[in-house]
Design an enzyme around this catalytic site. Structure first.
Site, mmCIF file in Angstrom:
data_model
loop_
_atom_site.group_PDB
_atom_site.id
_atom_site.type_symbol
_atom_site.label_atom_id
_atom_site.label_comp_id
_atom_site.label_asym_id
_atom_site.label_seq_id
_atom_site.Cartn_x
_atom_site.Cartn_y
_atom_site.Cartn_z
ATOM 1 N N MET A 22 36.968 22.153 3.366
ATOM 2 C CA MET A 22 38.058 22.371 2.413
ATOM 3 C C MET A 22 39.128 21.301 2.619
ATOM 4 S SD MET A 22 38.336 26.445 1.859
ATOM 5 C CE MET A 22 39.310 26.783 3.305
ATOM 6 N N GLY A 23 38.771 20.209 3.307
ATOM 7 C CA GLY A 23 39.739 19.138 3.519
ATOM 8 C C GLY A 23 40.667 19.443 4.684
ATOM 9 N N HIS A 26 39.909 17.233 10.535
ATOM 10 C CA HIS A 26 40.299 16.916 11.920
ATOM 11 C C HIS A 26 39.040 16.496 12.676
ATOM 12 C CE1 HIS A 26 38.602 20.840 12.738
ATOM 13 N NE2 HIS A 26 39.465 21.405 11.925
ATOM 14 N N HIS A 29 35.703 18.210 12.128
ATOM 15 C CA HIS A 29 34.920 17.796 10.955
ATOM 16 C C HIS A 29 34.283 16.427 11.197
ATOM 17 C CE1 HIS A 29 38.110 20.417 9.007
ATOM 18 N NE2 HIS A 29 37.003 20.984 8.589
ATOM 19 N N GLY A 147 30.502 24.064 11.920
ATOM 20 C CA GLY A 147 31.064 24.228 13.259
ATOM 21 C C GLY A 147 30.927 25.679 13.725
HETATM 22 O O1 PAF Z 1 34.621 26.431 6.620
HETATM 23 C C1 PAF Z 1 35.090 25.993 5.556
HETATM 24 O O2 PAF Z 1 35.829 25.023 5.533
HETATM 25 C C2 PAF Z 1 34.782 26.731 4.250
HETATM 26 O O3 PAF Z 1 34.693 28.098 4.429
HETATM 27 C C3 PAF Z 1 33.524 26.182 3.548
HETATM 28 C C4 PAF Z 1 32.272 26.431 4.355
HETATM 29 C C5 PAF Z 1 33.685 24.703 3.276
HETATM 30 C C6 PAF Z 1 33.348 26.889 2.194
HETATM 31 O O4 PAF Z 1 34.454 26.697 1.363
#
Ligand code: PAF
Length: 295
Positions: A22-23, A26, A29, A147
């Site tokens: 979801m942006g 960090h 990711h 993660g």
């Molecule tokens: O973990 C996340 O950032 C969100 O829940 C995901 C898996 C991208 C779904 O929107």
């Protein structure tokens, strides 16, 4: 590195290594992106703040949106492209319909039975399953990287994929690749929401990782042959976690030790405990900031 915002450019990435996000990215990711690179797959990162996984009182509107910085980090970590769709691309039949469809989804057991995130955020996993299935359908990855920090989410998505495979052997769901939680040097698990923490709250936030460490020690030491039974040692570990969190005045949503696959309580008092069979999970609130962690 390309930024794709419609479905037109996506065909080129079929078979990629996929990192849905979801942006507000960090190191956690970026480590997922590096895992794709190590696996020899071109990493495609999606950035979409999914409205259907937030309840009306949650932080959808103020969720950090930092596309420029995210794009720089993705490029450095080795991503080949970012898929940053609009709501219209993700939910072409409109938001009202998408919200209705999320409500009627049949969810994996691990999304509804454990009474963990599912109890605290009752509509959350429907939205997660909906958006992840839609992202898989659009991006057609070979593997998708998640993660362990969001451990129940990881189990939910794994079960969703397993169940699609068992009902439709031709389905093209990706292999789900779990990746270890990335922590700061002091032990705090990285999270996009850590930026909401006031500097003086950080020390208190560390009680989550300390509580997990305490549980780990108890489970390791007290399950030696000839010591306590499974449910007794689990109860001790849970009580030690609660003590640690309460000492720092965190409000506990849950602090439990569960079966690592089903996330349900272990009820067999004499179950032989094997390494990796249990998961300790915590959700606790520090003022308005909700933190989760597990080990
Ligand atoms: O973990 C996340 O950032 C969100 O829940 C995901 C898996 C991208 C779904 O929107």
């Amino acid at each position: 590195m390309e930024i794709v915002d419609s479905t037109i450019g996506l065909a080129a990435f079929k078979g990629c290594g996929f990192v849905p996000t979801m942006g507000a990215l960090h190191e956690g990711h970026f480590e997922l992106i590096r895992s794709c690179v190590r696996d020899g797959l071109p990493p495609l990162v999606s950035i979409f703040v999914n409205p259907t996984q937030f309840a009306p009182h949650e932080d959808f509107n103020r969720y950090p949106r930092t596309l420029e910085a995210d794009a720089r980090g993705c490029q450095e970590a080795g991503a080949v492209a970012i898929f940053a769709p609009t709501v219209e691309v993700m939910y072409p039949r409109g938001m009202a319909r998408a919200q209705e469809e999320a409500k009627s989804l049949h969810l994996p057991t691990v999304a509804v039975k454990p009474r963990l995130e599912d109890a605290c955020r009752p509509t959350h996993f429907a939205g997660v399953c909906q958006v992840v299935a839609r992202l898989f359908e659009l991006c057609r990855p070979q593997r998708a990287y998640f993660g362990e920090k969001d451990y129940q989410q990881l189990r939910v998505i794994t079960q969703m994929v397993e169940s699609s495979r068992s009902t439709d052997t031709t389905c093209s769901m990706p292999q789900i690749v779990p990746c270890p939680t990335v922590r700061d040097a002091d032990g705090l698990a990285l999270s996009s929401r850590n930026r909401y923490l006031q500097p003086h709250d950080r020390e208190r936030a560390l009680s989550l990782s300390r509580a997990l460490q305490r549980a780990r020690e108890i489970l390791r030491d007290d399950t030696a042959p000839g010591t306590l039974g499974a449910t007794e040692v689990i109860a001790r570990a849970e009580s030690a976690m609660r003590d640690e969190l309460e000492r720092h005045q965190l409000q506990i949503d849950y602090a439990v030790v569960r079966d690592a696959n089903s996330l349900e309580p272990v009820t067999d008092a004499h179950a032989p405990l094997q390494p990796g069979m249990l998961r300790a999970l915590i959700a606790a609130r520090l003022g308005a900031v909700r933190l989760i962690d597990n080990a």
